[in-house]
Design an enzyme around this catalytic site. Structure first.
Site, short mmCIF file in Angstrom:
data_model
loop_
_atom_site.label_atom_id
_atom_site.label_comp_id
_atom_site.label_asym_id
_atom_site.label_seq_id
_atom_site.Cartn_x
_atom_site.Cartn_y
_atom_site.Cartn_z
N LYS A 71 0.81 -1.23 0.00
CA LYS A 71 0.00 0.00 0.00
C LYS A 71 0.84 1.28 0.00
O LYS A 71 0.42 2.30 -0.53
CB LYS A 71 -0.95 0.01 1.20
CG LYS A 71 -2.12 -0.94 1.06
CD LYS A 71 -3.12 -0.75 2.19
CE LYS A 71 -4.30 -1.67 2.04
NZ LYS A 71 -5.35 -1.43 3.05
N ASP A 107 -10.37 3.19 1.59
CA ASP A 107 -10.72 2.58 2.89
C ASP A 107 -11.50 3.55 3.78
O ASP A 107 -12.58 3.22 4.28
CB ASP A 107 -9.45 2.15 3.64
CG ASP A 107 -8.91 0.81 3.14
OD1 ASP A 107 -9.69 0.05 2.54
OD2 ASP A 107 -7.71 0.54 3.35
P1 NDP Z 1 -2.09 -2.84 10.95
O1 NDP Z 1 -1.27 -4.05 11.18
O2 NDP Z 1 -1.58 -1.73 10.11
O3 NDP Z 1 -2.47 -2.20 12.41
C1 NDP Z 1 -2.93 -3.02 13.44
C2 NDP Z 1 -3.38 -2.17 14.62
O4 NDP Z 1 -3.96 -3.04 15.60
C3 NDP Z 1 -2.25 -1.41 15.32
O5 NDP Z 1 -2.73 -0.20 15.82
C4 NDP Z 1 -1.92 -2.37 16.49
O6 NDP Z 1 -1.38 -1.70 17.62
C5 NDP Z 1 -3.31 -2.86 16.85
N1 NDP Z 1 -3.27 -4.14 17.56
C6 NDP Z 1 -3.10 -5.37 17.01
N2 NDP Z 1 -3.15 -6.31 18.00
C7 NDP Z 1 -3.35 -5.64 19.16
C8 NDP Z 1 -3.50 -6.04 20.52
N3 NDP Z 1 -3.46 -7.33 20.87
N4 NDP Z 1 -3.69 -5.09 21.47
C9 NDP Z 1 -3.76 -3.78 21.12
N5 NDP Z 1 -3.62 -3.33 19.85
C10 NDP Z 1 -3.42 -4.25 18.89
O7 NDP Z 1 -3.48 -3.38 10.38
P2 NDP Z 1 -4.56 -2.59 9.49
O8 NDP Z 1 -4.70 -1.22 10.01
O9 NDP Z 1 -4.26 -2.80 8.07
O10 NDP Z 1 -5.89 -3.42 9.81
C11 NDP Z 1 -6.55 -3.29 11.06
C12 NDP Z 1 -7.91 -3.96 10.97
O11 NDP Z 1 -8.71 -3.28 10.02
C13 NDP Z 1 -7.84 -5.42 10.51
O12 NDP Z 1 -8.77 -6.17 11.26
C14 NDP Z 1 -8.29 -5.37 9.06
O13 NDP Z 1 -8.95 -6.54 8.65
C15 NDP Z 1 -9.28 -4.22 9.12
N6 NDP Z 1 -9.48 -3.56 7.83
C16 NDP Z 1 -10.76 -3.53 7.37
C17 NDP Z 1 -11.05 -2.95 6.18
C18 NDP Z 1 -12.46 -2.96 5.72
O14 NDP Z 1 -12.71 -2.55 4.59
N7 NDP Z 1 -13.41 -3.40 6.56
C19 NDP Z 1 -10.02 -2.33 5.34
C20 NDP Z 1 -8.68 -2.37 5.92
C21 NDP Z 1 -8.45 -3.00 7.12
P3 NDP Z 1 0.23 -1.42 17.75
O15 NDP Z 1 0.50 -0.19 16.93
O16 NDP Z 1 0.39 -1.22 19.21
O17 NDP Z 1 0.91 -2.66 17.23
#
Ligand code: NDP
Length: 284
Positions: A71, A107
């Protein structure tokens, strides 16, 4: 009369990408619209991305979706990117205009459209809390800011990532975007209009996971929204519903971002109900 047997092509490029269900949704839309278009799901490694974009041009493809890990990297290979995609710093959709490849990010736009159409909520003047600071959160916070949200609180586990994102987007959009470190259960304050889970907590296969929140002072009207599309009914949404709060699932965002992309490629209005049903079946 001459007949045209050639199909228009669009693809989803990612790695891993095999479990990405976008193709099911977009192909269902092409069929419903009677378009001889194909949507191909193609595994492309990071080292091959440049070649793949050259391929989009060479094959005269109409566009593409980009997913992990492309991306951000794809931006270097495009002719230009849309202003909001530039703010977000990531592209999930490429469209072709003549010979030019243009990067877009649908998105956050898909999230906003779902907010309007499926939940009947206009974010203008509203107080929002967004859990997470990854790619989805960036897109959602940017579009909420551009849509006139009064205040956006970013809550994230990693302080550096969350603080950096909130400060950068506040500076670039001029909106009120604050940060709070996520320690233990995040206590929702009275007055919050919209809570968005933009973390991957609760995403399949970890379906029993729940973002640690304390519903504390949540107002009766607070909309609880989850970006996680699979399963559509996450534990967060189940709990919120149990408390009598309105909810918006991640299928809404997924379908509307796809619908916006489809319109960019084909110029036609997308059959969102057909797309949502195709996804529901894929996730069933
Ligand atoms: P990223 O990997 O870029 O970000 C993940 C985020 O989740 C970070 O902020 C991370 O925190 C946090 N996180 C993950 N595990 C934990 C935990 N156990 N405790 C606290 N925080 C946690 O992922 P994306 O942003 O790409 O995707 C995030 C979600 O959005 C996914 O579920 C994805 O499927 C969904 N999504 C949905 C879309 C839709 O069209 N519906 C489109 C794009 C994404 P930290 O920074 O602390 O690691």
């Amino acid at each position: 009369m001459t007949r045209d047997f050639s199909a228009e092509l669009v693809a989803c490029l990612g790695d891993p990408v095999r479990e990405n269900p976008t193709g099911v949704m977009v192909e269902a839309a092409f069929a419903a619209l009677g378009l001889n278009w194909r949507y191909l799901t193609i595994e492309v490694s990071a080292s091959r991305l440049r070649d793949a974009v050259v391929g989009i041009r060479a094959l005269g493809m109409r566009g593409a979706n980009l997913t992990i890990p492309h991306k951000v990297a794809v931006i270097a290979h495009l002719d230009r990117i849309a202003p909001d995609a530039a703010l977000i710093g990531a592209v999930n959709t490429v469209r072709r205009e003549g010979d030019q490849l243009i990067g877009e990010n649908t998105d956050g736009k898909g999230f906003l459209r779902g907010l309007h159409l499926d939940a009947g909520v206009d974010p203008r003047g509203k107080q929002a809390v967004v859990l997470g600071a990854g790619g989805a959160a960036r897109a959602i916070v940017t579009e909420l800011a551009l849509a006139g949200a009064a205040d956006i609180l970013v809550v994230n586990r990693s302080i550096e990532r969350g603080e950096g994102m909130a400060a950068e987007l506040a500076r670039k959009t001029g909106a009120s975007i604050r940060f709070e470190a996520w320690r233990g259960a995040y206590r929702i304050a009275r007055g919050v209009d919209l809570l968005v889970n933009a973390t991957s907590i609760g995403l399949y296969p970890d379906v029993d996971a729940m973002p640690p929140v304390d519903w504390g002072g949540a107002s009766d009207h607070m909309l609880v929204s989850d970006a996680v599309p699979n399963p559509p009914e996450t534990r967060l949404l189940r709990e919120a519903r149990g408390l009598g709060l309105p909810v918006l699932d991640g299928l809404s965002m997924l379908v509307h971002q796809g619908a916006i992309g489809l319109r960019m490629w084909t110029g036609q209005d997308a059959p969102v109900d057909v797309m949502k049903e195709a996804l529901r079946q894929a996730f069933a």
